[in-house]
Structures are given as structure tokens and as C-alpha cells.
Design a protein around this motif. Structure first.
Motif, PDB file in Angstrom:
ATOM      1  N   LEU A   1      41.246  28.536  48.864  1.00 50.90           N
ATOM      2  CA  LEU A   1      41.195  29.966  49.180  1.00 50.90           C
ATOM      3  C   LEU A   1      42.600  30.533  49.422  1.00 50.90           C
ATOM      4  CD1 LEU A   1      38.050  30.031  51.506  1.00 50.90           C
ATOM      5  CD2 LEU A   1      38.185  30.497  49.065  1.00 50.90           C
ATOM      6  N   ALA A   2      43.456  29.707  50.039  1.00 55.58           N
ATOM      7  CA  ALA A   2      44.839  30.165  50.247  1.00 55.58           C
ATOM      8  C   ALA A   2      45.518  30.363  48.890  1.00 55.58           C
ATOM      9  CB  ALA A   2      45.604  29.151  51.088  1.00 55.58           C
ATOM     10  N   ALA A   3      45.288  29.417  47.978  1.00 52.06           N
ATOM     11  CA  ALA A   3      45.862  29.553  46.629  1.00 52.06           C
ATOM     12  C   ALA A   3      45.275  30.784  45.944  1.00 52.06           C
ATOM     13  CB  ALA A   3      45.556  28.292  45.816  1.00 52.06           C
ATOM     14  N   ALA A   4      43.961  30.996  46.118  1.00 50.39           N
ATOM     15  CA  ALA A   4      43.301  32.156  45.495  1.00 50.39           C
ATOM     16  C   ALA A   4      43.915  33.454  46.013  1.00 50.39           C
ATOM     17  CB  ALA A   4      41.809  32.122  45.786  1.00 50.39           C
ATOM     18  N   GLY A   5      44.242  33.473  47.309  1.00 48.77           N
ATOM     19  CA  GLY A   5      44.860  34.660  47.894  1.00 48.77           C
ATOM     20  C   GLY A   5      46.193  34.954  47.231  1.00 48.77           C
ATOM     21  N   ALA A   6      46.997  33.895  47.030  1.00 47.48           N
ATOM     22  CA  ALA A   6      48.313  34.070  46.399  1.00 47.48           C
ATOM     23  C   ALA A   6      48.153  34.533  44.949  1.00 47.48           C
ATOM     24  CB  ALA A   6      49.097  32.758  46.457  1.00 47.48           C
ATOM     25  N   VAL A   7      47.163  33.969  44.251  1.00 52.35           N
ATOM     26  CA  VAL A   7      46.930  34.355  42.847  1.00 52.35           C
ATOM     27  C   VAL A   7      46.449  35.812  42.788  1.00 52.35           C
ATOM     28  CG1 VAL A   7      45.478  33.883  40.822  1.00 52.35           C
ATOM     29  CG2 VAL A   7      46.528  31.973  42.064  1.00 52.35           C
ATOM     30  N   ALA A   8      45.578  36.190  43.722  1.00 59.71           N
ATOM     31  CA  ALA A   8      45.085  37.577  43.749  1.00 59.71           C
ATOM     32  C   ALA A   8      46.243  38.547  43.993  1.00 59.71           C
ATOM     33  CB  ALA A   8      44.013  37.730  44.829  1.00 59.71           C
ATOM     34  N   GLU A   9      47.122  38.158  44.934  1.00 55.45           N
ATOM     35  CA  GLU A   9      48.283  39.019  45.238  1.00 55.45           C
ATOM     36  C   GLU A   9      49.201  39.179  44.040  1.00 55.45           C
ATOM     37  OE1 GLU A   9      50.584  37.893  48.693  1.00 55.45           O
ATOM     38  OE2 GLU A   9      48.760  38.143  49.921  1.00 55.45           O
ATOM     39  N   SER A  10      49.204  38.150  43.161  1.00 52.64           N
ATOM     40  CA  SER A  10      50.078  38.231  41.985  1.00 52.64           C
ATOM     41  C   SER A  10      49.444  39.054  40.862  1.00 52.64           C
ATOM     42  CB  SER A  10      50.431  36.816  41.491  1.00 52.64           C
ATOM     43  OG  SER A  10      49.323  36.248  40.819  1.00 52.64           O
ATOM     44  N   GLY A  11      48.271  39.651  41.127  1.00 53.53           N
ATOM     45  CA  GLY A  11      47.714  40.615  40.177  1.00 53.53           C
ATOM     46  C   GLY A  11      46.488  40.149  39.410  1.00 53.53           C
TER      47      GLY A  11
END
Ligand code: F6P
Length: 340
Positions: free
Chosen positions: A106-116
Motif C-alpha cells: 500500500l505504501a508503494a501504491a501510494g507513491a505510484v498514485a502520487e506519480s500520476g
């Protein structure tokens, strides 16, 4: 739209129920096209895909594990990881990702979501420690398995007049230990949230056995730790903060045997708690989360996670969830204290 699906982190029972629900609802009813990524974020970074047709998810509801495979791999922790994610999604024409995972995924998903990237998450972990949701998929089955194991250990403990230490998983949270310990009628439950004093435990067992009992069950969460200054103990840890199975269980066994003189054995439940067919509750929760996740993606939502709040499935922001640990509430601890 074309939607990618991945399962990351440790596997658990109920993952296939989520995948099946996402594909059935997403393909057949909403008309999206789907692709699976193998072994979690590693498959996204390396561009390893599998088909996710209606046929691929037939008869997988009662299956343990994940048909997509999984891995403990987080693209945001590698320098060019996020760029590789974007490149794979571009090549595969994927416009949105459904990420099924625990805190690391989920932390990785958050970073990926933030990257667009458009991302919707589903919480799963036998540890039940994902913040923001009352339950994570996999927890119910793990508690069932651990409870059955404690029941079985009870009868052999009684036959031999022994103290039996049962180590359960849960990482840094005491959900499995508390729930299975209460349900299995353990005499002592040791959880990370409440550091233990080994001499207090030994003295309680001495008192029990002197007064009325001939055997006792001690449930130890793998992340349990002693109170400061009560025991010389440094938990061995591996990559991704992994705890070493059996480490604390064996130490508690040795200490109790030495301090009480009672014959003591240790049982480490380990990955048995994560394997095999999911309970009805996990199939149901996985199906509800899967439908909610694909509906959210279809509705244009991103950066959200499905969550059980009471009896409702809702969406919560990943940003509010990532990096937080949901530990066991005091009420469970009060019940433990009242019954042990
Ligand atoms: O997070 C789920 C979990 O089963 C924990 O309870 C346990 O500490 C860990 O995974 C074990 O991980 P692995 O399968 O990598 O040994």
C-alpha cells in the motif's frame, strides 16, 4: 479501460476471491479489459504479465494463495523503480492498477498514485494491521487455523501435564495471538502491544499448577517483546523487517521451563496460518472488496483503498493509511486479562 491487477507482500487466503470479483465485475459487467502482473510490483517493474480472462478466474474462489503470485518488492524503494512502472504501464496500455496488499504494497501504491497513475487498493494480510479498515482479507482464516491448532495442543498438553508455548504470526501486531488465544482458551497471551515480564508469567504458571492445573497453553505473538530490563532479548530481524519464525517462541519456552521446572514444548504455527482454503468470511470480504475496488476504478477514483467500517465497505485515502500500524484495541486486551 485496461486495468492491471497485482497481489503484493505475503500471500493469504482470500486473494483469489478478490481477483475473481474484480475480473467478473470488471470484464463481464463493466466491459473493461484486464491484465495480471506476476509477483506483485516486481511484475510491473519487469513487465511480466498474465491473462486475466473470465476463464482464468473460474473455480478459484476456494483456492488459497494467489493465481498471480506475489513478492515482497517495492518499486518506490529502488532508484528507477517508478520510471520502470510507468514504462510497463505505457507498453501494456494499462490506465489503472488494482493493488491488493498489506502495508508495504500500500505504501508503494501510494507513491505510484502520487506519480500520476490511477490506483485503487484492497487490504489483505493475516496480520489485520492495515490502518483504516476493521478487517483485512486473510485474517479470519488465520484466526480459525490458529484456534484449531490451540485446541489440538490443549489435548496433548493435558495428556502429558505440560506447558505448551504456541507461537503465532502477526508481525508487530497482536491480532492473531489475541483473537486465537481468546477463542482457544489460552492461559497466557503475549502480544507486541503489551511487553511481557517473563518472571510474572512463570510465577502465574507456578501458581496455576500448584493450585488447580496440570497443563497450560501460552500463546506468543512472533513480535512479542519483554518489558525493558526484564529479559536480555534482541529480536533477530531480516530484510523488510522480517521476524525469524520460532525465535521468541523458543526463548519463552526455555525461560518458562527453567523458571518453573515444568516440562515445556513449543509449537511454531508459521506459514500454516497463511496456507490453504479461505474461510467463508474471507471469501465474502474478498468478494465485497473486489467489487468495491473495480467500481471505484470505474468511477474514476484513485489513491483510495477499500475498507470495512462496521458492516459497510467504504473507500479511504491511501495517504491516510500508509505507514500506520493498526494494533489491537484495549478492549481485546481487557478481555484477555479478564479470562486468563
Ligand atoms: O505479513 C504476513 C506475515 O505472515 C507475518 O505475519 C509474518 O511475520 C511474515 O508475513 C512472514 O513473512 P515471509 O512469508 O516473508 O516469511
Amino acid at each position: 479501460m485496461r486495468i492491471g491487477v497485482l497481489t503484493g507482500g505475503g500471500d493469504c487466503p482470500g486473494l483469489n476471491a478478490i481477483i475473481r470479483a474484480v475480473v467478473k465485475r470488471g470484464r463481464t459487467q463493466l466491459g473493461h479489459s484486464m491484465v495480471g502482473f506476476k509477483h506483485g510490483w516486481r511484475g510491473v517493474v519487469d513487465g511480466i504479465t498474465v491473462d486475466l480472462s473470465r476463464e482464468d478466474v473460474r473455480n478459484i474462489l476456494p483456492l488459497g494463495g494467489t493465481i498471480l503470485g506475489t513478492a515482497r518488492f517495492h518499486p518506490n524503494e529502488k532508484n528507477d523503480g517508478l520510471a520502470a512502472v510507468h514504462e510497463t504501464l505505457r507498453q501494456e496500455h494499462v490506465e489503472g492498477l488494482i493493488c491488493i496488499g498489506g502495508d508495504g504494497t500500500l505504501a508503494a501504491a501510494g507513491a505510484v498514485a502520487e506519480s500520476g497513475v490511477r490506483v485503487v487498493c484492497v487490504p489483505k494480510t493475516i496480520d489485520n494491521d492495515v490502518w483504516g479498515t476493521d478487517r483485512s482479507v486473510g485474517f479470519d482464516t488465520a484466526v480459525e487455523i490458529a484456534t484449531e491448532a490451540i485446541d489440538r495442543v490443549h489435548t496433548t498438553a493435558e495428556s502429558h501435564d505440560r506447558v505448551m508455548v504456541v507461537e503465532v504470526m502477526g508481525h508487530h501486531a497482536g491480532w492473531i495471538a489475541s483473537c486465537a488465544g481468546i477463542a482457544g482458551g489460552a492461559e497466557v497471551i503475549m502480544i507486541p502491544e503489551e511487553p511481557f515480564d517473563i518472571e510474572e508469567v512463570a510465577s502465574y504458571l507456578r501458581h496455576r499448577h500448584r493450585s488447580y492445573a496440570t497443563s497450560s497453553i501460552v500463546v506468543v505473538a512472533e513480535g512479542a517483546t519483554p518489558k525493558n530490563g526484564t529479559l536480555d532479548w534482541v529480536a533477530p530481524v531480516g530484510e523488510h523487517d522480517a521476524l525469524v519464525p520460532g525465535a521468541i517462541g523458543e526463548r519463552v519456552k526455555q525461560e518458562l521451563e527453567q523458571r518453573t521446572g515444568f516440562e515445556t514444548r513449543v509449537t511454531v504455527l508459521g506459514h500454516v496460518q497463511r496456507g490453504g482454503t479461505p474461510s467463508a468470511a474471507d471469501r465474502l470480504l474478498g468478494s465485497r472488496f473486489g467489487v468495491a475496488a473495480i467500481n471505484a476504478m470505474d468511477a474514476g477514483r484513485s489513491g483510495v483503498m477499500t475498507a470495512l467500517r462496521g458492516d459497510q465497505v467504504e473507500l479511504v485515502d491511501i495517504a491516510d493509511v500508509a505507514g500506520k500500524l493498526k494494533t489491537i484495541p484495549p478492549e481485546y486486551r481487557a478481555v484477555t486479562n479478564a479470562l486468563t
